[in-house]
Each structure stands twice: as structure tokens, then as C-alpha cells.
Design an enzyme around this catalytic site. Structure first.
Site, PDB file in Angstrom:
ATOM      1  N   PRO A  52       0.853  -1.182   0.000  1.00 13.27           N
ATOM      2  CA  PRO A  52       0.000   0.000   0.000  1.00 13.27           C
ATOM      3  C   PRO A  52       0.897   1.243   0.000  1.00 13.27           C
ATOM      4  O   PRO A  52       1.276   1.756   1.052  1.00 13.27           O
ATOM      5  CB  PRO A  52      -0.809  -0.133   1.298  1.00 13.27           C
ATOM      6  CG  PRO A  52       0.003  -1.022   2.165  1.00 13.27           C
ATOM      7  CD  PRO A  52       0.899  -1.855   1.303  1.00 13.27           C
TER       8      PRO A  52
ATOM      9  N   ASP B 275       5.795   2.777   2.273  1.00 12.74           N
ATOM     10  CA  ASP B 275       4.874   1.667   2.558  1.00 12.74           C
ATOM     11  C   ASP B 275       3.999   2.077   3.754  1.00 12.74           C
ATOM     12  O   ASP B 275       4.498   2.214   4.876  1.00 12.74           O
ATOM     13  CB  ASP B 275       5.713   0.416   2.884  1.00 12.74           C
ATOM     14  CG  ASP B 275       4.867  -0.830   3.076  1.00 12.74           C
ATOM     15  OD1 ASP B 275       3.672  -0.696   3.422  1.00 12.74           O
ATOM     16  OD2 ASP B 275       5.409  -1.940   2.885  1.00 12.74           O
ATOM     17  N   HIS B 276       2.709   2.237   3.483  1.00 16.71           N
ATOM     18  CA  HIS B 276       1.819   2.759   4.530  1.00 16.71           C
ATOM     19  C   HIS B 276       1.603   1.766   5.676  1.00 16.71           C
ATOM     20  O   HIS B 276       1.088   2.120   6.728  1.00 16.71           O
ATOM     21  CB  HIS B 276       0.474   3.153   3.913  1.00 16.71           C
ATOM     22  CG  HIS B 276      -0.194   4.306   4.607  1.00 16.71           C
ATOM     23  ND1 HIS B 276       0.035   4.617   5.934  1.00 16.71           N
ATOM     24  CD2 HIS B 276      -1.068   5.239   4.160  1.00 16.71           C
ATOM     25  CE1 HIS B 276      -0.687   5.667   6.271  1.00 16.71           C
ATOM     26  NE2 HIS B 276      -1.364   6.067   5.215  1.00 16.71           N
ATOM     27  N   ARG B 277       2.016   0.515   5.485  1.00 25.00           N
ATOM     28  CA  ARG B 277       1.909  -0.441   6.601  1.00 25.00           C
ATOM     29  C   ARG B 277       2.939  -0.116   7.672  1.00 25.00           C
ATOM     30  O   ARG B 277       2.789  -0.478   8.831  1.00 25.00           O
ATOM     31  CB  ARG B 277       2.139  -1.877   6.111  1.00 25.00           C
ATOM     32  CG  ARG B 277       1.062  -2.380   5.178  1.00 25.00           C
ATOM     33  CD  ARG B 277       1.468  -3.691   4.553  1.00 25.00           C
ATOM     34  NE  ARG B 277       2.679  -3.577   3.739  1.00 25.00           N
ATOM     35  CZ  ARG B 277       3.252  -4.575   3.106  1.00 25.00           C
ATOM     36  NH1 ARG B 277       2.747  -5.792   3.190  1.00 25.00           N
ATOM     37  NH2 ARG B 277       4.325  -4.391   2.368  1.00 25.00           N
TER      38      ARG B 277
END
Ligand code: CAO
Length: 552
Positions: free
Chosen positions: A350, A524-526
């Protein structure tokens, strides 16, 4: 010295298991407990260890043989006490006696259950913290009694855990990589017909509390593994699991070899250690491309990568020749491999990109004057070298940008290996400047130009392309304003840089001509939040605006 027989130890209820792998040969020196052969039932595979240390004299079993407790495996020459002449060869078993058959009863007849039913890990003997390596069902699946739900693996054996009830899976309580033990909850089933729970160590329903130690199946790994599932095994194949023993799978994992792509030369296509080794050699020599399969799939018009797995409509299939002359050319090997990687990274991460500009007027003036002063040295300092140094400083301040995801954990790297995208005639490559934090601008510039040349000449070694903890992709020498680079997994961020341009910048009183560098940070939005990404860019801009900050 004496010759002894090594036989199959007590392997519980399992009779007539097939020899699927011979792990030693005559002349080999083996340790006590070293695995000699792998045997397999329809539910589990296990390695049979040696009862003694010694030298293998003769192998007494062959691939495909059916063996059981007491079957002769091999003749071993041993030293020490065992060397004393014996009236008859000593039959050595590696394991203590297993639980009597009566203690591993088959499943009782099914009876209707009133509410949701818990399915738990049955008695798996001495095995503690075994890893879930495959989940064979998903929520919504209807499962039969004794259908395999998951596969677990220790370092010596793998086995499938069957369902203690029939019904529809409402909830799965385990995932890949989880460690499980006897009694752990695996799944909740609805509309279930559950087994009537036999007293003591019977079926693995909630009521089937771990068996008392005395009735637990044996002490050694193999015997325990095979004796484990309390239900009578059914012949459910392990869905999609490459045919290989636990030790081979472990070996492949250590080397990063995708077992699904290895052709097994063993019995029934079983993958052996030698297959993994020869696959690795083929990849290293360039004869095989590990990701070629997925790359080809990515290019396929329909099915196998055409989008159907994602529920998308198929890739358009067009006869371009109908519209004009065409020429078909195979993509380069590098393009195929990087394409497969990029596709995976684009789909699975994401990713978000923050764009920003920073003022490099003073830094560019410094770079130009430095190059003038050092004209004779032959080393040209480029903006990218400064960017690498500036990024190292930002990574030190915001360490999650220098991390990688590992399941639910983050690996924070304490090294700063910086990848940089290099455009080559054959496609994109990412050489790596190792330990950039310990190197000066001249050294980084020198290494960068050497690595970029090697990349263009197709001479980069795998070591020179591995280990990056962060990557910079610079299009500054070409042009453009902003772009959205794709993260080079397992890294969690990448910095894209475009061409700097002179722009009017308001200083509070007037517009000033300033050299502005466009930055595009994909993250990376995680792992990273938007605010952290903005702070990273702001800090990077401050450093590039006044490089003395690197020293702070
Ligand atoms: N703004 C303005 N000019 C820039 C600049 C920038 N951000 N970055 C470099 N330049 C200038 C350099 O100063 C140089 O000018 P001079 O020749 O007048 O000194 C010129 O552009 C060429 O630079 P370069 O590209 O040779 O050197 P570099 O260190 O900037 O880059 C390398 C080296 C290997 C990264 C580059 O050659 C390259 O391959 N870039 C493409 C990377 C790529 O394909 N990225 C996309 C990947 S998709 O995600």
C-alpha cells in the site's frame, strides 16, 4: 570397530511407510541422530535418524521401499564399546518405544453438534511450537471430518492436522508462520457434526485435552510426528505444497529458493537437497531465472497473471498486425525479472508518494566548485552522491524508513546500504553502495560511477546488487518534474529525484531565483505514516538546503 545394523525405530501406528529420500551414501560419516532417510505416509513425512555415530558401510533400503518398525536401513561401522564382537549384529533403534496403538484411537462416529465447534491441535506428542507452513482451508469452506486443515513443520518432520469435525469454517485462528502447540485453537466450525469425544487422549476437539505424558507418543521427533494426528489419516493431498522433506524445505528457505520452481528428481518428483543445490547453481550461472515464471505470467494475456486471479477482466488480446506493420521482440532477461518484481511490489505494497521541492542552490554551487578544484583527480562529484549522504542522515533520524517488514515485526537495519537505480541498455538495475554512512562524498561518487559502468556493461555481481536498505531513483540527468517510484521490496521506501530547475522563490520580501530539486518519496503505509513521510522530506530538504546539518 564393529558393524551394526541401523533399523527403523518405533514409528507408532504407521505401518509400511515409503522411503522417499536417501540422505547418506556408503562411505559417509554420520553423527548419532543424523537423519539417514526420509519416509512418508499419506499425511506426514519424517526423517529417520541414526542410532549411532559411525561410517556408512552399506545401504539396505532403496527409494520406494516400504518400511516399518525394525526394517533394516543400513549397516554402520562404529567405534568404541559397540566395536566389541557381538554374536549377532546389534539391532539399533533410534527411538524409545512409541505409544501403544490403543492410545491413538481412530475418530469416533460423528454426532450432531448444537453450536459452533472449536477445532484444536490434537496431541502432537513432544512437539512444541511447531510452525504452520500451510493453511489448506479458508473461511467459508465446507470441510469433512478428518480433512486436513493445516500443515505444521518442525525441523525434522511435517504433518497435516485434520479437522475433528465436519462443517463450515466460520473463523480461522491461525495463519502462516504461527507457532502452535497441542490444544491451540485452529478454527471455529458451524453446522458441525463433531466426533464423540473419547475419554483421555482421543480426538482433538475442545474436550480433547492434551494427553497425559505417559500416553503421549514417544520421545523422538520422527516417531512422534507420525504417531501424531489422533484421527485415522485420509488421503487428502497437501494442496500446493512442494513435495519435499522438512529439512529440504528449510534448506531452500535459507537459500531463498522458491521450491515451487524446483523440479524434483526424487521418487514421485520429490525435491531433494541436490535439486535445491543444482537449482541455485543454475540461477547463479544465469541458466535459470527464478522469477521468469512470474514474469512470463505477468505478460500473459489471460489466466496465469492476466488478471483473472484478482477477479479482473482478462488482459486485452489484440492482433496489432491488423492495424499496421509490427515487430515482436522478446524482452531482455533483466526486464522480465524486474517486471515481475515491480508487479509484485506495486500490487502488494500500500504505497503512497509525497512530492516536495528543496532548495539546492548553495549545494549545487559547492558541487560545481568542488569539481573544478578536483578536476585533475578524475573523480566527478554528482548530486546523487550528496543525496545518498543526505538520505543516510534522514534514515538515521527516522529509522523506520531503514526497516523491513517481517510478519508482524519490523527489522530495523543498523547498516546503511544505499541502492540507486541505474538505467542500462538491458533495463533497470539497482547497484548498492554498502555502508554509505562510513564513506565520504568522493568515495561514494567513485563507487557510484564504477557500479553504474558495471551495470551498463552487464557485469554487476549478485553481491553488488543485494542488501540495499533504501533506494534512490534519480532521473535528474534526464528531466521531468515528479514521478511515483515503486518500492524495492523488502525495503519500505524509495526516493525519486527529478531535474532541478531555477525557480522564483518568495523570501518574504521578493522573489529570488533558487535552484529547486523535485523530490518524490514513496513509502509503505503499513510501516510509515503520512506525517512521518512529510517530516522525512522536510528534514531531507533542510539538509540539502544547508549540508552542514549532516554534521549535527
Ligand atoms: N538536476 C539537474 N541536473 C542533474 C541532476 C538533477 N537532479 N542530477 C544529475 N544532473 C546532471 C548531472 O550534473 C550531469 O550533468 P553534467 O554532465 O553537466 O555534469 C547530468 O545530469 C548527467 O548526470 P548522470 O545521470 O550521469 O549522473 P547521476 O549521478 O545523476 O546519475 C545514474 C547516475 C547511474 C543514476 C544515472 O546515470 C541513471 O542511470 N539514471 C536513471 C535512473 C532511472 O532509470 N531511474 C528510473 C527508475 S524507475 O523507478
Amino acid at each position: 570397530m564393529a558393524i551394526i545394523e541401523v533399523t527403523v525405530p518405533d514409528i507408532g501406528d504407521f505401518d509400511e511407510v515409503t522411503v522417499i529420500e536417501l540422505m547418506v551414501k556408503p562411505g559417509d560419516t554420520v553423527r548419532a541422530e543424523q537423519s539417514l532417510i526420509t519416509v512418508e505416509s499419506d499425511k506426514a513425512s519424517m526423517e529417520i535418524p541414526s542410532s549411532h555415530a559411525g561410517v556408512v558401510k552399506e545401504i539396505k533400503t532403496a527409494l520406494g521401499d516400504k518400511v516399518k518398525k525394525g526394517s533394516l536401513v543400513l549397516m554402520l561401522e562404529v567405534a568404541g564399546e559397540a566395536a566389541a564382537p557381538a554374536p549377532a549384529p546389534v539391532a539399533a533403534t533410534a527411538a524409545p518405544v512409541a505409544a501403544p496403538a490403543a492410545e491413538t484411537p481412530a475418530a469416533a462416529p460423528a454426532v450432531a453438534a448444537s453450536g459452533p465447534v472449536e477445532v484444536r491441535v490434537p496431541d502432537i506428542g513432544d512437539f512444541k511450537d511447531v510452525t504452520v507452513i500451510e493453511v489448506m482451508v479458508k473461511v467459508g469452506d465446507t470441510v469433512k471430518l478428518e480433512q486436513s486443515l493445516i500443515t505444521v513443520e518442525s525441523d525434522k518432520a511435517s504433518m497435516e492436522i485434520p479437522s475433528s469435525a465436519a462443517g463450515v469454517i466460520k473463523e480461522l485462528k491461525v495463519k502462516l508462520g504461527d507457532k502452535v502447540n497441542i490444544g491451540d485453537l485452529l478454527a471455529m466450525l458451524e453446522g458441525a457434526a463433531t466426533t464423540a469425544v473419547a475419554p483421555a487422549a482421543a480426538a482433538p476437539t475442545p474436550a480433547s485435552v492434551p494427553a497425559p505424558a505417559a500416553s503421549a507418543p514417544v520421545a523422538t521427533a520422527p516417531a512422534t510426528a507420525l504417531a501424531t494426528p489422533a484421527h485415522t489419516p485420509t488421503a487428502t493431498p497437501a494442496l500446493g505444497l512442494p513435495h519435499a522433506s522438512p529439512s529440504v524445505r528449510k534448506f531452500a528457505r535459507e537459500l531463498g529458493v522458491p521450491l515451487a520452481e524446483v523440479k524434483g528428481s526424487g521418487l514421485k518428483g520429490r525435491i531433494t537437497d541436490a535439486d535445491v543445490q543444482s537449482f541455485t547453481r543454475s540461477v547463479m550461472s544465469g541458466a535459470v531465472q527464478t522469477l521468469a515464471i512470474s514474469a512470463q505470467q505477468a505478460a500473459k494475456p489471460a489466466g496465469g497473471g492476466g488478471g483473472s486471479e484478482l477477479g479482473l477482466i482478462p488482459w486485452p488480446k489484440v492482433d496489432f498486425a491488423k492495424f499496421g506493420p509490427i515487430e515482436r521482440k522478446e524482452m531482455s532477461r533483466i526486464k522480465k525479472i524486474s517486471g515481475a518484481n515491480l508487479l509484485r511490489n506495486a500490487i502488494m505494497i500500500p504505497a503512497v508518494t509525497n512530492h516536495d521541492d528543496c532548495d539546492i542552490t548553495d549545494l549545487e554551487a559547492f558541487r560545481v566548485s568542488t569539481n573544478k578544484e578536483n578536476e585533475k583527480s578524475g573523480v566527478k562529484v554528482t548530486m546523487l552522491a550528496f543525496l545518498i549522504k543526505a538520505c543516510v542522515a534522514a534514515l538515521k533520524k527516522y529509522p523506520e524508513f531503514n526497516s523491513s517488514l517481517d510478519g508482524d515485526a519490523l527489522i530495523y537495519k543498523q547498516y546503511f546500504h544505499m541502492g540507486f537505480a541505474a538505467d542500462t541498455p538491458n533495463g533497470l538495475m539497482v547497484p548498492v553502495i554498502k555502508d554509505a554512512d562510513k564513506k565520504g562524498i568522493f568515495q561514494i561518487s567513485t563507487e557510484m560511477s564504477e557500479l553504474a559502468k558495471k551495470a551498463r556493461d552487464g557485469k554487476l555481481s549478485p553481491a553488488e546488487m543485494s542488501g540495499a536498505s533504501f533506494t534512490i531513483s534519480s532521473l535528474g540527468g534526464i528531466g521531468g518534474r515528479y514521478f511515483t517510484p515503486i518500492i524495492n521490496a523488502p525495503e519500505v521506501a524509495i526516493l525519486g529525484v527529478c531535474k532541478s530547475t531555477m525557480e522564483p522563490v518568495w523570501d518574504g520580501k521578493a522573489f529570488q531565483p533558487r535552484l529547486m530539486l523535485p523530490l518524490s518519496l514513496t513509502w509503505d503505509h503499513r510501516v510509515i505514516d503520512g506525517a512521518a513521510a512529510a517530516r522525512f522530506n522536510v528534514y531531507l530538504g533542510q539538509i540539502l538546503g544547508d549540508f552542514r546539518r549532516v554534521l549535527l
